[in-house]
Write a protein that holds these residues in place. Structure first.
Motif, PDB file in Angstrom:
ATOM      1  N   TYR A 253     -13.973  -1.499 -10.105  1.00 53.06           N
ATOM      2  CA  TYR A 253     -13.787  -1.158 -11.534  1.00 53.06           C
ATOM      3  C   TYR A 253     -13.223   0.246 -11.708  1.00 53.06           C
ATOM      4  CZ  TYR A 253     -16.008  -5.241 -13.663  1.00 53.06           C
ATOM      5  OH  TYR A 253     -16.279  -6.511 -14.110  1.00 53.06           O
ATOM      6  N   GLY A 254     -13.286   1.041 -10.658  1.00 52.40           N
ATOM      7  CA  GLY A 254     -12.796   2.414 -10.757  1.00 52.40           C
ATOM      8  C   GLY A 254     -11.339   2.581 -10.374  1.00 52.40           C
ATOM      9  N   MET A 255     -10.658   1.466 -10.082  1.00 55.66           N
ATOM     10  CA  MET A 255      -9.245   1.557  -9.705  1.00 55.66           C
ATOM     11  C   MET A 255      -8.410   2.009 -10.892  1.00 55.66           C
ATOM     12  SD  MET A 255      -6.674  -1.269  -8.075  1.00 55.66           S
ATOM     13  CE  MET A 255      -6.195  -2.327  -9.384  1.00 55.66           C
ATOM     14  N   THR A 256      -7.711   3.132 -10.740  1.00 59.39           N
ATOM     15  CA  THR A 256      -6.868   3.611 -11.838  1.00 59.39           C
ATOM     16  C   THR A 256      -5.401   3.671 -11.463  1.00 59.39           C
ATOM     17  OG1 THR A 256      -7.313   5.883 -11.196  1.00 59.39           O
ATOM     18  CG2 THR A 256      -8.707   4.944 -12.933  1.00 59.39           C
ATOM     19  N   PHE A 257      -5.100   3.396 -10.194  1.00 59.77           N
ATOM     20  CA  PHE A 257      -3.705   3.202  -9.779  1.00 59.77           C
ATOM     21  C   PHE A 257      -3.691   2.486  -8.437  1.00 59.77           C
ATOM     22  CE2 PHE A 257      -3.217   6.855  -6.721  1.00 59.77           C
ATOM     23  CZ  PHE A 257      -4.357   7.586  -7.047  1.00 59.77           C
ATOM     24  N   ALA A 258      -2.489   2.081  -8.015  1.00 60.84           N
ATOM     25  CA  ALA A 258      -2.342   1.452  -6.701  1.00 60.84           C
ATOM     26  C   ALA A 258      -1.218   2.178  -5.979  1.00 60.84           C
ATOM     27  CB  ALA A 258      -2.016  -0.024  -6.845  1.00 60.84           C
ATOM     28  N   VAL A 259      -1.298   2.168  -4.639  1.00 58.90           N
ATOM     29  CA  VAL A 259      -0.294   2.900  -3.861  1.00 58.90           C
ATOM     30  C   VAL A 259       0.272   2.029  -2.757  1.00 58.90           C
ATOM     31  CG1 VAL A 259       0.189   5.012  -2.565  1.00 58.90           C
ATOM     32  CG2 VAL A 259      -1.682   4.989  -4.232  1.00 58.90           C
ATOM     33  N   TYR A 327       0.753   9.116   1.923  1.00 54.66           N
ATOM     34  CA  TYR A 327      -0.583   9.243   2.492  1.00 54.66           C
ATOM     35  C   TYR A 327      -1.176   7.866   2.800  1.00 54.66           C
ATOM     36  CZ  TYR A 327      -3.359   8.336  -1.855  1.00 54.66           C
ATOM     37  OH  TYR A 327      -3.943   7.787  -2.966  1.00 54.66           O
ATOM     38  N   VAL A 328      -0.465   6.846   2.375  1.00 56.28           N
ATOM     39  CA  VAL A 328      -0.831   5.497   2.773  1.00 56.28           C
ATOM     40  C   VAL A 328       0.041   5.091   3.962  1.00 56.28           C
ATOM     41  CG1 VAL A 328      -0.881   3.082   2.072  1.00 56.28           C
ATOM     42  CG2 VAL A 328      -1.632   4.865   0.491  1.00 56.28           C
ATOM     43  N   LEU A 329      -0.620   4.650   5.022  1.00 56.15           N
ATOM     44  CA  LEU A 329       0.090   4.314   6.260  1.00 56.15           C
ATOM     45  C   LEU A 329       0.461   2.847   6.258  1.00 56.15           C
ATOM     46  CD1 LEU A 329      -2.362   6.089   8.710  1.00 56.15           C
ATOM     47  CD2 LEU A 329      -0.276   7.017   7.681  1.00 56.15           C
ATOM     48  N   ASN A 330       1.697   2.568   6.705  1.00 62.11           N
ATOM     49  CA  ASN A 330       2.153   1.192   6.659  1.00 62.11           C
ATOM     50  C   ASN A 330       1.497   0.315   7.715  1.00 62.11           C
ATOM     51  OD1 ASN A 330       3.810  -0.670   5.281  1.00 62.11           O
ATOM     52  ND2 ASN A 330       5.128  -0.754   7.092  1.00 62.11           N
ATOM     53  N   ASN A 331       1.030   0.949   8.806  1.00 60.50           N
ATOM     54  CA  ASN A 331       0.521   0.112   9.896  1.00 60.50           C
ATOM     55  C   ASN A 331      -1.007   0.068   9.972  1.00 60.50           C
ATOM     56  OD1 ASN A 331       0.280   2.714  10.648  1.00 60.50           O
ATOM     57  ND2 ASN A 331       1.496   2.557  12.505  1.00 60.50           N
ATOM     58  N   TYR A 332      -1.661   0.338   8.889  1.00 63.05           N
ATOM     59  CA  TYR A 332      -3.112   0.118   8.844  1.00 63.05           C
ATOM     60  C   TYR A 332      -3.433  -0.728   7.635  1.00 63.05           C
ATOM     61  CZ  TYR A 332      -8.117   0.791   8.698  1.00 63.05           C
ATOM     62  OH  TYR A 332      -9.466   0.575   8.677  1.00 63.05           O
ATOM     63  N   GLY A 333      -4.346  -1.659   7.797  1.00 64.83           N
ATOM     64  CA  GLY A 333      -4.696  -2.548   6.684  1.00 64.83           C
ATOM     65  C   GLY A 333      -3.472  -3.338   6.251  1.00 64.83           C
ATOM     66  N   THR A 334      -3.154  -3.277   4.966  1.00 66.50           N
ATOM     67  CA  THR A 334      -1.997  -4.016   4.469  1.00 66.50           C
ATOM     68  C   THR A 334      -0.845  -3.084   4.107  1.00 66.50           C
ATOM     69  OG1 THR A 334      -2.872  -3.877   2.235  1.00 66.50           O
ATOM     70  CG2 THR A 334      -3.449  -5.843   3.505  1.00 66.50           C
ATOM     71  N   GLY A 335      -1.040  -1.796   4.337  1.00 66.23           N
ATOM     72  CA  GLY A 335       0.004  -0.834   3.975  1.00 66.23           C
ATOM     73  C   GLY A 335       0.036  -0.567   2.476  1.00 66.23           C
ATOM     74  N   ALA A 336      -1.031  -0.964   1.798  1.00 69.60           N
ATOM     75  CA  ALA A 336      -1.117  -0.747   0.356  1.00 69.60           C
ATOM     76  C   ALA A 336      -2.586  -0.638  -0.012  1.00 69.60           C
ATOM     77  CB  ALA A 336      -0.481  -1.911  -0.402  1.00 69.60           C
ATOM     78  N   ILE A 337      -2.883   0.181  -1.021  1.00 68.25           N
ATOM     79  CA  ILE A 337      -4.286   0.361  -1.386  1.00 68.25           C
ATOM     80  C   ILE A 337      -4.501   0.275  -2.888  1.00 68.25           C
ATOM     81  CG2 ILE A 337      -4.816   1.849   0.584  1.00 68.25           C
ATOM     82  CD1 ILE A 337      -4.772   4.212  -1.548  1.00 68.25           C
ATOM     83  N   MET A 338      -5.738  -0.047  -3.253  1.00 71.34           N
ATOM     84  CA  MET A 338      -6.165   0.208  -4.621  1.00 71.34           C
ATOM     85  C   MET A 338      -6.707   1.633  -4.588  1.00 71.34           C
ATOM     86  SD  MET A 338      -9.934  -1.438  -5.173  1.00 71.34           S
ATOM     87  CE  MET A 338     -11.386  -0.695  -4.474  1.00 71.34           C
ATOM     88  N   ALA A 339      -6.338   2.465  -5.554  1.00 70.24           N
ATOM     89  CA  ALA A 339      -6.776   3.848  -5.518  1.00 70.24           C
ATOM     90  C   ALA A 339      -7.907   4.061  -6.510  1.00 70.24           C
ATOM     91  CB  ALA A 339      -5.619   4.786  -5.826  1.00 70.24           C
TER      92      ALA A 339
END
Length: 777
Positions: A253-259, A327-339
């Motif tokens: 619920y605290g997501m205010t942007f995605a990267v 600051y988001v790395l492409n080769n960890y997780g999915t390369g995208a985050i909820m911020a």
RNA sequence: GCCCGGGUGGCGGAAUCGGUAGACGCGACGGACUUAAAAUCCGUUAUUCGAAAGGAUGUGGGGGUUCGAGUCCCCCCUCGGGCACCA
């Protein structure tokens, strides 16, 4: 006092052991096997103190186990591919093979002079076609089973040397050879699928045997398993969506942007619809130009670009902006985050910098925490999250939110590893050629097994240009496809030398096998390695790769074990002048000089005595005098014993015999526990007592005399094998290496007198020597 | 930031279970031997008060448990190593 002639004695026994094959694994023996292995060296040509420490410990174990009746396998070989030989070739024109083999000979000679026992008939060197044929064989088996694959990947590239560099060769962002800046370049590279084994490599550490905690911790850290959630974010007003991974679903619920990371594939489609196309393109370009080093370390000041697009939070349909940031790395997780800036410090800094909304969804129980200064990352209670309010974070709330995502088909629980697949191709000459052919019709085709080895061709210029050195050999490159016989091109990359070292301990059990790399039966009979000894610098790479290899080889049916190394011992480093010994620092202490001046036995004893084996130590120039004095005194004592008048047992003699017996007990226990420094000091203490006896007494019974010589030689044998073998042979005319380890007489351990200590308020007040009233055991 | 180890004389380090802290070795000092030096041998060597006998202090710092703590518990300082924008 005359000094014992260590030069003559040491060289005599070294020849003797070699001529008599004193350590030789016996297939027919019923004795329990013991596979004792020291990490094989890179043949630099000069034995250094690190090797001496390693092989002294290893040899101690070999000899101790031999006297304890084990059927010992103690092999040695050479990690003989690698950069130094290639660099020397570029500089001097000497062929890397010649260069390497000269150095192997020199170093082997030095190892023998240390008095280390190895079964040289099993020697392997990874640069020989007889060895790398099987490295290629294994590679082909991996390729056929999908464990080896090729894909585009960013690599470290030095544009001045025209070559790819290993991570270890990039020093603070610069090429270690020419100091020019290393850039990231996309090349088509070979990988081994080690990440497939993340779970097993991690779980295996729990019941692996006796491994140092720090090594296990380092491997756990490196594998980096984390459990979280994965779900999709839809981009508003489009059909586009992408996956994000989070370990903190409780903060959804605290997501205010995605990267998105700048390399994320979806950006190509975003470019078509975003108003910020130009900004995005230029941001991507600048991220690409940064070296990995710069990008990871550049003062952690976060940068990014707003796509102008919005994504929808699946749990509450809130629309939030979509950014691109490195600051988001492409080769960890999915390369995208909820911020979630309220509860992640990196997101927090980014949000502050770009003025993005911050919504707090976790607080402490009294609701007194705020997120004005920094993100709140501790445990707490959920707020501002509708039906999830008041749940405990992180565990309980995460569980409920993942359950919600799963039940609504929005996302699922997901495990992610930090461990990446192992990039093994090198644009280098002096390595094992990758046995694969590129055919226009058939694609990547492995070489036929009967055509192995794919031999390293001779070339004139070892320097890289825009491609691998092997590309310069026209005969090597141009081949027929093994499948369809049409014109094809051979792979010109060689393998990382860590591939060679990931299975050498398997070849040792079957070094002459001409049809397969090793027989599975022999591997089952001899592995796992009972004691593996080496430097802590290999805690992650070599030890993890080898564990992976064994599991992979098991899965393709080549062997039947799960782990290669049962017990691991990591010795500490030896420094001098406060830093690691190295030629460039000019602080190298050469062991060979000590063989001449003090003898191998003195050097071995000093190495054992200087510190606990796991400790990092500072080389002490004068310290070796102490162990040399000890050996001289020992020699003198043995000489005096030989001449002593034999008679009936006296009172002091009983004490001396008891002391010997206590020493047997103590040395045995210390060796078992790898406390070699105190084992040496036990022997020094007894030697001093013996000196005292010989100074004051003139007689000794024959029985006690023989007991003492026999025991002390055996106890000293694993530590200082030459002098003890010589003395033993002088007294008994027998080969010490064929004798049995002495057994402690448990009835004669305790002194019949003792010191009574009276303490008052913890302070000793009275002490007095008394006779024991009861014999205790 | 996270994860491992450490911190004891001038130095390297000892100290199974909580029970005489500093074993063993290096170095230093004094003595013997020697024309002399090296080597070797003998002795001293935690700090401090004392002529001595003997006393006091002492295992990074602070608290605690205990008859008794280098060792067990809590807090802190500090050094070394590994990983690190890992969501």
């Amino acid at each position: 006092m005359k000094e014992y002639n260590f030069r003559e004695i040491e060289s005599y026994w070294q020849s003797y052991w070699s001529e008599n094959n004193s350590v030789q694994y016996n297939l027919e023996s019923n004795n329990k096997k013991f596979y004792n292995l020291c990490m094989y060296p890179y043949p630099s040509g000069d034995l250094h103190m690190g090797h001496v420490r390693n092989y002294t410990y290893g040899d101690l174990i070999t000899r101790y186990k031999l006297l304890n009746g084990f059927n010992v396998l103690s092999p040695m070989g050479w990690d003989s591919f690698g950069l130094p030989a290639e660099n020397a070739a570029i500089k001097t024109g000497i062929h890397p093979k010649e260069f390497t083999e000269q150095r192997i000979n020199k170093m082997k000679n030095q190892i023998i002079k240390l008095g280390s026992l190895y079964e040289w008939d099993r020697e392997v060197a990874v640069h020989t076609p007889e060895y790398y044929k099987w490295t290629q064989y294994i590679f082909i088996k991996f390729f056929e089973s999908g464990l080896a694959y090729k894909k585009d990947a960013p690599v470290n590239w030095c544009d001045s040397c025209k070559t790819v560099l290993a991570n270890e060769q990039v020093i603070e962002g610069l090429c270690d050879r020419c100091d020019s800046e290393v850039i990231q370049k996309n090349l088509n590279q070979w990988f081994l699928n080690i990440s497939k084994y993340g779970d097993e490599l991690l779980d295996g550490l729990n019941d692996i045997g006796d491994w140092p905690e720090n090594v296990k911790a380092m491997q756990q850290n490196w594998i980096g398993k984390s459990v979280g959630a994965e779900f999709s974010l839809n981009i508003v007003d489009t059909e586009l969506k992408f996956d994000v991974y989070t370990t903190r679903p409780d903060t959804l619920y605290g997501m205010t942007f995605a990267v998105l990371s700048p390399e994320h594939e979806i950006i190509n489609q975003i470019l078509e619809i975003s108003y910020s196309k130009e900004e995005i393109l230029s941001y991507q370009k600048s991220a690409k130009q940064k070296s990995e080093f710069e990008r990871l370390s550049s003062s952690k000041e976060k940068t990014g670009v707003d796509t102008g697009l919005k994504v929808i939070n699946p749990i509450n349909q809130k629309e939030v902006p979509l950014w691109i940031a490195d600051y988001v790395l492409n080769n960890y997780g999915t390369g995208a985050i909820m911020a979630v800036p309220a509860h992640d410090q990196r997101d927090f800094e980014f949000a502050k910098k770009y003025n993005i909304e911050i919504i707090q969804v976790i607080s402490d129980e009294k609701n007194q925490k705020n997120v004005e200064e920094k993100a709140f990352v501790d445990e707490g209670v959920i707020i501002n999250s509708n039906e999830f309010n008041n749940l405990k974070s992180h565990q309980e709330a995460s569980k409920k939110i993942v359950e919600y995502l799963e039940s609504s088909n929005l996302g699922s629980q997901k495990t992610v590893f930090r461990l990446r697949d192992w990039l093994i191709s090198r644009q280098r000459y002096w390595g094992c050629p990758i046995p694969v052919i590129n055919c226009k019709k058939c694609g990547l085709v492995s070489e036929k097994i009967e055509n192995l080895p794919v031999v390293l061709p001779d070339i004139k210029d070892y320097k890289n240009s825009d491609e691998s050195p092997l590309a310069k050999s026209v005969d090597f490159v141009n081949v027929k496809c093994p499948n369809c016989n049409s014109d094809a091109l051979r792979e010109t990359d060689t393998m990382d030398t860590f591939v060679d070292s990931s299975w050498y301990f398997l070849r040792f059990v079957d070094p002459d096998n001409k049809s397969i790399p090793f027989s599975s039966e022999k591997v089952s009979a001899l592995l796992p390695v009972d004691q593996y000894i080496g430097g802590v610098e290999h805690a992650i790479l070599h030890l993890l790769y080898s564990r992976f290899f064994v599991k992979a080889l098991r899965d393709i049916g080549m062997l039947k074990i799960d782990e290669p190394f049962l017990n691991l011992f990591s010795q500490g480093m030896i420094n001098f002048g406060g830093s690691k010994m190295s030629k460039s620092r000019g602080n190298v202490i050469d062991p060979e000089a000590y063989f001449e001046s003090h003898g191998a036995d003195s050097l071995r004893l000093f190495i054992l005595f200087m510190a606990p084996p796991t400790d990092r130590v500072e080389w002490n120039v004068g310290g070796i005098e102490g162990t040399k004095r000890f050996l001289n005194k020992f020699w003198e004592n043995m000489d005096a014993l030989e001449k002593i008048f034999e008679d009936v047992i006296g009172v002091n003699e009983i004490d001396l015999v008891r002391n010997m017996n206590q020493t047997i007990n103590s040395v045995t226990q210390h060796i078992e526990k790898f406390e070699f420094n105190t084992a040496v000091s036990d022997l020094m203490i007894f030697n001093n007592k013996l000196s005292d006896y010989l100074k004051t007494e003139t007689i000794l019974s024959k029985k006690s005399k023989e007991f003492i010589v026999d025991s002390i030689c055996k106890l000293l044998f694993p530590l200082a094998p030459h002098i003890s073998s010589e003395v033993y042979n002088k007294f008994f005319e027998k080969d010490l290496i064929k004798q049995n380890w002495p057994i402690t007489d448990m009835d004669n351990l305790i002194d019949p007198t003792y010191e009574l200590v009276v303490q008052i308020n913890g302070k000793k007040k009275v002490y007095k020597r008394n006779k024991r009233r009861f014999k205790s055991r």
